[in-house]
Design a protein around this motif. Structure first.
Motif, mmCIF file in Angstrom:
data_model
loop_
_atom_site.group_PDB
_atom_site.id
_atom_site.type_symbol
_atom_site.label_atom_id
_atom_site.label_comp_id
_atom_site.label_asym_id
_atom_site.label_seq_id
_atom_site.Cartn_x
_atom_site.Cartn_y
_atom_site.Cartn_z
ATOM 1 N N GLY A 38 41.578 28.311 18.273
ATOM 2 C CA GLY A 38 41.768 27.397 19.447
ATOM 3 C C GLY A 38 42.937 28.057 20.419
ATOM 4 N N LEU A 39 42.527 27.956 21.698
ATOM 5 C CA LEU A 39 43.673 28.484 22.715
ATOM 6 C C LEU A 39 44.335 27.056 23.294
ATOM 7 N N VAL A 40 45.489 26.631 22.783
ATOM 8 C CA VAL A 40 46.167 25.462 23.016
ATOM 9 C C VAL A 40 47.236 25.535 23.957
ATOM 10 N N GLY A 41 47.139 24.549 24.926
ATOM 11 C CA GLY A 41 48.075 24.601 26.063
ATOM 12 C C GLY A 41 49.313 23.663 25.692
ATOM 13 N N GLY A 42 49.189 22.419 26.109
ATOM 14 C CA GLY A 42 50.350 21.356 26.099
ATOM 15 C C GLY A 42 50.813 20.949 24.462
ATOM 16 N N ALA A 43 49.914 21.176 23.739
ATOM 17 C CA ALA A 43 50.183 20.899 22.344
ATOM 18 C C ALA A 43 50.920 21.990 21.568
ATOM 19 N N GLY A 81 42.326 36.334 32.268
ATOM 20 C CA GLY A 81 41.120 35.641 33.089
ATOM 21 C C GLY A 81 41.249 34.030 32.643
ATOM 22 N N HIS A 82 42.382 33.552 32.628
ATOM 23 C CA HIS A 82 42.584 32.132 32.229
ATOM 24 C C HIS A 82 42.229 31.557 33.717
ATOM 25 N N SER A 83 41.680 30.271 33.511
ATOM 26 C CA SER A 83 41.030 29.826 34.739
ATOM 27 C C SER A 83 42.181 29.354 35.739
ATOM 28 N N GLU A 84 43.470 29.248 35.159
ATOM 29 C CA GLU A 84 44.585 29.102 36.136
ATOM 30 C C GLU A 84 44.811 30.655 37.188
ATOM 31 N N ARG A 85 44.501 31.689 36.362
ATOM 32 C CA ARG A 85 44.683 32.731 37.028
ATOM 33 C C ARG A 85 43.672 33.082 38.021
ATOM 34 N N TYR A 114 37.852 27.712 21.241
ATOM 35 C CA TYR A 114 37.660 26.742 21.917
ATOM 36 C C TYR A 114 39.256 26.306 22.539
ATOM 37 N N GLY A 115 39.230 26.169 23.735
ATOM 38 C CA GLY A 115 40.542 25.600 24.555
ATOM 39 C C GLY A 115 40.227 24.435 25.422
ATOM 40 N N GLY A 116 41.225 23.396 25.455
ATOM 41 C CA GLY A 116 41.020 22.362 26.434
ATOM 42 C C GLY A 116 41.329 21.198 25.700
ATOM 43 N N SER A 117 42.708 20.723 25.950
ATOM 44 C CA SER A 117 43.322 19.454 25.632
ATOM 45 C C SER A 117 43.133 19.482 23.800
ATOM 46 N N VAL A 118 43.138 20.377 23.336
ATOM 47 C CA VAL A 118 43.065 20.640 21.643
ATOM 48 C C VAL A 118 44.353 19.849 21.208
ATOM 49 N N ASN A 119 44.198 19.120 20.089
ATOM 50 C CA ASN A 119 45.471 18.218 19.690
ATOM 51 C C ASN A 119 45.311 18.211 18.276
ATOM 52 N N TYR A 155 36.757 29.985 25.148
ATOM 53 C CA TYR A 155 35.780 28.996 25.970
ATOM 54 C C TYR A 155 36.605 27.960 26.291
ATOM 55 N N GLU A 156 36.907 27.738 27.615
ATOM 56 C CA GLU A 156 37.720 26.875 28.012
ATOM 57 C C GLU A 156 37.182 25.932 29.337
ATOM 58 N N PRO A 157 36.398 24.864 29.210
ATOM 59 C CA PRO A 157 35.783 24.154 30.177
ATOM 60 C C PRO A 157 36.979 23.616 31.071
ATOM 61 N N GLY A 193 48.620 29.759 21.107
ATOM 62 C CA GLY A 193 49.397 28.558 21.880
ATOM 63 C C GLY A 193 49.690 29.287 23.396
ATOM 64 N N ASN A 194 49.191 28.597 24.395
ATOM 65 C CA ASN A 194 49.352 29.199 25.648
ATOM 66 C C ASN A 194 50.531 28.418 26.359
ATOM 67 N N TRP A 195 51.781 28.784 26.526
ATOM 68 C CA TRP A 195 52.755 28.180 26.854
ATOM 69 C C TRP A 195 52.695 27.956 28.420
ATOM 70 N N LYS A 196 51.795 28.795 29.107
ATOM 71 C CA LYS A 196 51.993 28.716 30.718
ATOM 72 C C LYS A 196 53.289 28.810 31.201
ATOM 73 N N MET A 197 53.298 28.204 32.257
ATOM 74 C CA MET A 197 54.805 28.530 32.955
ATOM 75 C C MET A 197 55.654 27.364 32.522
ATOM 76 N N TRP A 208 37.075 21.415 33.040
ATOM 77 C CA TRP A 208 37.391 20.009 33.255
ATOM 78 C C TRP A 208 37.975 19.367 31.820
ATOM 79 N N ALA A 209 38.196 20.274 30.850
ATOM 80 C CA ALA A 209 39.032 19.678 29.674
ATOM 81 C C ALA A 209 40.364 20.299 29.738
ATOM 82 N N ILE A 210 40.770 21.001 30.906
ATOM 83 C CA ILE A 210 42.187 21.683 30.543
ATOM 84 C C ILE A 210 43.211 20.710 31.131
ATOM 85 N N GLY A 211 44.249 20.414 30.144
ATOM 86 C CA GLY A 211 45.428 19.424 30.565
ATOM 87 C C GLY A 211 44.970 18.116 31.175
ATOM 88 N N THR A 212 43.617 17.617 30.630
ATOM 89 C CA THR A 212 43.393 16.423 31.094
ATOM 90 C C THR A 212 43.130 15.478 30.298
HETATM 91 O O1 LIG Z 1 44.850 27.859 27.758
HETATM 92 C C1 LIG Z 1 45.186 26.743 27.237
HETATM 93 C C2 LIG Z 1 44.426 25.804 27.834
HETATM 94 O O2 LIG Z 1 44.277 26.087 29.337
HETATM 95 C C3 LIG Z 1 44.070 24.526 27.590
HETATM 96 O O3 LIG Z 1 45.423 23.873 27.883
HETATM 97 P P1 LIG Z 1 45.544 22.164 27.308
HETATM 98 O O4 LIG Z 1 45.474 22.225 25.949
HETATM 99 O O5 LIG Z 1 46.926 21.907 27.645
HETATM 100 O O6 LIG Z 1 44.563 21.410 27.864
#
Ligand SMILES: O=C[C@H](O)COP(=O)(O)O
Length: 249
Positions: free
Chosen positions: A231-236, A94-98, A210-215, A166-168, A9-13, A170-174
């Protein structure tokens, strides 16, 4: 040898320290699965309470970033040895947000990769293309460069132990998860790139997420792909749903 899946899980901020402890308490019973590595990558201020709250469970703790120096006049930064001392095992680099918001370059990420290994941390190095790059057909050129520079100077043993996410972009948080075919295709090419830089044995061992809107609905298909090792999972990862993702089978 089969690669052990790693679901992080990547909790982000998100999550204050007190919220973080509550979330760990909620997720503890839900993320039990000894067949996979379960990692919570959390904001720096949450690391100490999360390590404490996760004691005695299968949850391993990761950081979302770190600096490439051990100490000194780098106001606001966190060093690898600070992370290790606090009980951290993994670090997202090296997350794309960084890269996008904070100007991190492939060269910076390469320095961080070396430092992570020097201190016994496992890096989860992120790579991935923007929508524009995908539409222009330069996805793999771009990712190969990210991987080649990110791994420059690392030994095969270090590369084997690393994790690539691998996190496209265009698929992150979308809510737009890449299709299983799109995700598998790029992950297999990333593995080929590691084989070119190192050898087949290294490519066979490195874990690629894989990461990007995994649920909970998409996880099983994605993680069943030959070259997707979790997976590397953000929101979920901030919800009880993360338990279903960890127990995707
Ligand atoms: O590091 C996690 C990714 O940026 C994916 O985030 P997401 O699952 O909210 O799209």
């Amino acid at each position: 040898m089969a690669r052990k899946k790693i679901i992080a899980g990547n909790w982000k901020m998100n999550m204050t320290p007190s919220e973080a402890v509550k979330l760990v308490e909620t997720l503890k019973p839900l993320v039990k699965n000894d067949e996979v590595d379960v990692v919570f990558c959390v904001p720096a201020i949450d690391i100490v309470p999360v390590v404490e709250a996760a004691k005695g469970t299968n949850i391993q703790v990761g950081a979302e970033n770190m600096y490439f120096e051990e100490k000194g006049a780098y106001t606001g930064e966190i060093s690898p040895n600070m992370l290790v001392d606090a009980g951290v095992k993994y670090v997202v680099l090296g997350h794309s947000e960084r890269r996008g918001y904070f100007g991190e370059t492939d060269a910076d990420i390469n320095k961080k990769m070396h430092k992570a290994f020097e201190h016994g941390l496992t890096p989860i190095m992120c790579c991935g293309e923007s929508l524009e790059q995908r539409e222009q057909g330069v996805t793999m050129d771009f990712i190969r460069q990210q991987v080649k520079i990110g791994f420059q100077g690392l030994t095969a043993d270090q590369a084997k132990a690393a994790v690539i996410a691998y996190e496209p972009i265009w698929a992150i948080g979308t809510g737009k998860t890449a299709t299983t075919e799109q995700a598998q295709e790029v992950c297999s090419k990333i593995r080929e790139c590691i084989a070119e830089v190192y050898d087949d044995a290294t490519a066979a061992e490195i874990r690629i997420q894989y990461g990007g809107s995994v649920n909970s609905k998409t996880a099983a298909d994605l993680f069943a792909q030959a070259d997707i090792d979790g997976g590397l999972v953000g929101g979920a990862s901030l919800k009880e749903e993360f338990g279903q993702i960890v127990n995707y089978k």
